[in-house]
Design a protein around this motif. Sequence first.
Motif, PDB file in Angstrom:
ATOM      1  N   GLY A  54      45.211  37.463  40.746  1.00 53.06           N
ATOM      2  CA  GLY A  54      44.541  38.639  41.291  1.00 53.06           C
ATOM      3  C   GLY A  54      44.661  38.625  42.802  1.00 53.06           C
ATOM      4  O   GLY A  54      45.196  37.693  43.397  1.00 53.06           O
ATOM      5  N   ASP A  58      40.557  41.129  47.575  1.00 53.64           N
ATOM      6  CA  ASP A  58      39.809  42.223  46.957  1.00 53.64           C
ATOM      7  C   ASP A  58      38.384  41.737  46.684  1.00 53.64           C
ATOM      8  O   ASP A  58      38.176  40.829  45.883  1.00 53.64           O
ATOM      9  CB  ASP A  58      40.487  42.643  45.652  1.00 53.64           C
ATOM     10  CG  ASP A  58      39.749  43.751  44.916  1.00 53.64           C
ATOM     11  OD1 ASP A  58      38.701  44.206  45.402  1.00 53.64           O
ATOM     12  OD2 ASP A  58      40.235  44.145  43.839  1.00 53.64           O
ATOM     13  N   ALA A  60      35.985  42.942  44.945  1.00 57.24           N
ATOM     14  CA  ALA A  60      35.573  43.065  43.545  1.00 57.24           C
ATOM     15  C   ALA A  60      36.138  41.917  42.720  1.00 57.24           C
ATOM     16  O   ALA A  60      35.433  41.333  41.883  1.00 57.24           O
ATOM     17  CB  ALA A  60      36.026  44.406  42.975  1.00 57.24           C
ATOM     18  N   PHE A  61      37.397  41.552  42.954  1.00 57.48           N
ATOM     19  CA  PHE A  61      38.009  40.434  42.235  1.00 57.48           C
ATOM     20  C   PHE A  61      37.324  39.126  42.609  1.00 57.48           C
ATOM     21  O   PHE A  61      36.930  38.339  41.743  1.00 57.48           O
ATOM     22  CB  PHE A  61      39.510  40.356  42.529  1.00 57.48           C
ATOM     23  CG  PHE A  61      40.181  39.165  41.908  1.00 57.48           C
ATOM     24  CD1 PHE A  61      40.399  39.115  40.539  1.00 57.48           C
ATOM     25  CD2 PHE A  61      40.582  38.094  42.675  1.00 57.48           C
ATOM     26  CE1 PHE A  61      41.009  38.009  39.944  1.00 57.48           C
ATOM     27  CE2 PHE A  61      41.188  36.991  42.107  1.00 57.48           C
ATOM     28  CZ  PHE A  61      41.406  36.954  40.732  1.00 57.48           C
ATOM     29  N   GLY A  63      34.389  38.640  43.873  1.00 65.90           N
ATOM     30  CA  GLY A  63      33.012  38.645  43.378  1.00 65.90           C
ATOM     31  C   GLY A  63      32.951  38.398  41.883  1.00 65.90           C
ATOM     32  O   GLY A  63      32.053  37.703  41.394  1.00 65.90           O
ATOM     33  N   GLY A  64      33.907  38.955  41.140  1.00 63.50           N
ATOM     34  CA  GLY A  64      33.951  38.744  39.696  1.00 63.50           C
ATOM     35  C   GLY A  64      34.245  37.306  39.342  1.00 63.50           C
ATOM     36  O   GLY A  64      33.654  36.751  38.410  1.00 63.50           O
ATOM     37  N   VAL A  65      35.137  36.670  40.105  1.00 61.47           N
ATOM     38  CA  VAL A  65      35.438  35.256  39.883  1.00 61.47           C
ATOM     39  C   VAL A  65      34.187  34.427  40.147  1.00 61.47           C
ATOM     40  O   VAL A  65      33.823  33.559  39.355  1.00 61.47           O
ATOM     41  CB  VAL A  65      36.617  34.777  40.772  1.00 61.47           C
ATOM     42  CG1 VAL A  65      36.756  33.265  40.737  1.00 61.47           C
ATOM     43  CG2 VAL A  65      37.903  35.447  40.337  1.00 61.47           C
ATOM     44  N   LYS A  67      31.075  35.351  40.031  1.00 63.08           N
ATOM     45  CA  LYS A  67      30.077  35.621  38.990  1.00 63.08           C
ATOM     46  C   LYS A  67      30.421  34.896  37.685  1.00 63.08           C
ATOM     47  O   LYS A  67      29.552  34.383  36.995  1.00 63.08           O
ATOM     48  CB  LYS A  67      29.987  37.132  38.743  1.00 63.08           C
ATOM     49  CG  LYS A  67      28.916  37.533  37.772  1.00 63.08           C
ATOM     50  CD  LYS A  67      28.832  39.042  37.650  1.00 63.08           C
ATOM     51  CE  LYS A  67      27.774  39.437  36.631  1.00 63.08           C
ATOM     52  NZ  LYS A  67      27.721  40.887  36.467  1.00 63.08           N
ATOM     53  N   ALA A  68      31.710  34.829  37.355  1.00 64.16           N
ATOM     54  CA  ALA A  68      32.137  34.223  36.095  1.00 64.16           C
ATOM     55  C   ALA A  68      32.095  32.695  36.118  1.00 64.16           C
ATOM     56  O   ALA A  68      31.672  32.078  35.147  1.00 64.16           O
ATOM     57  CB  ALA A  68      33.550  34.693  35.741  1.00 64.16           C
ATOM     58  N   GLU A  72      33.505  30.106  44.729  1.00 62.80           N
ATOM     59  CA  GLU A  72      34.250  31.033  45.573  1.00 62.80           C
ATOM     60  C   GLU A  72      35.742  30.742  45.395  1.00 62.80           C
ATOM     61  O   GLU A  72      36.128  29.626  45.050  1.00 62.80           O
ATOM     62  CB  GLU A  72      33.886  30.828  47.045  1.00 62.80           C
ATOM     63  CG  GLU A  72      32.432  31.071  47.371  1.00 62.80           C
ATOM     64  CD  GLU A  72      32.069  32.536  47.401  1.00 62.80           C
ATOM     65  OE1 GLU A  72      32.977  33.388  47.482  1.00 62.80           O
ATOM     66  OE2 GLU A  72      30.865  32.838  47.341  1.00 62.80           O
TER      67      GLU A  72
END
Length: 86
Positions: A54, A58, A60-61, A63-65, A67-68, A72
């Motif tokens: 990814g 980005d 959003a990318f 942040g998604g990583v 969160k998952a 960081e």
Amino acid sequence: MSAINVYQQHPGNAAKAESPLAHADLPSLVGKGRKNAGVTLREKKLLGHLTLRGNGHDPAFAGGVFKAIGLELPVALTVVANGDMS
């Protein structure tokens, strides 16, 4: 002529998830070594390695990583760690 390699990023359902040692046929080797070698070798299949693709810039990318997996994204030539996960 182009020097660019193009890879199929989404191979579909035909792709098998297999261990890097799947080709070694380890079950056929059980019991063929010395009885008291003093070394025990076990494979823990498909643990601890995750490849993400990814755009790390980005938000959003990234942040998604986070969160998952709770880490960081690392920047070039660094390692990010949290406990026993890095």
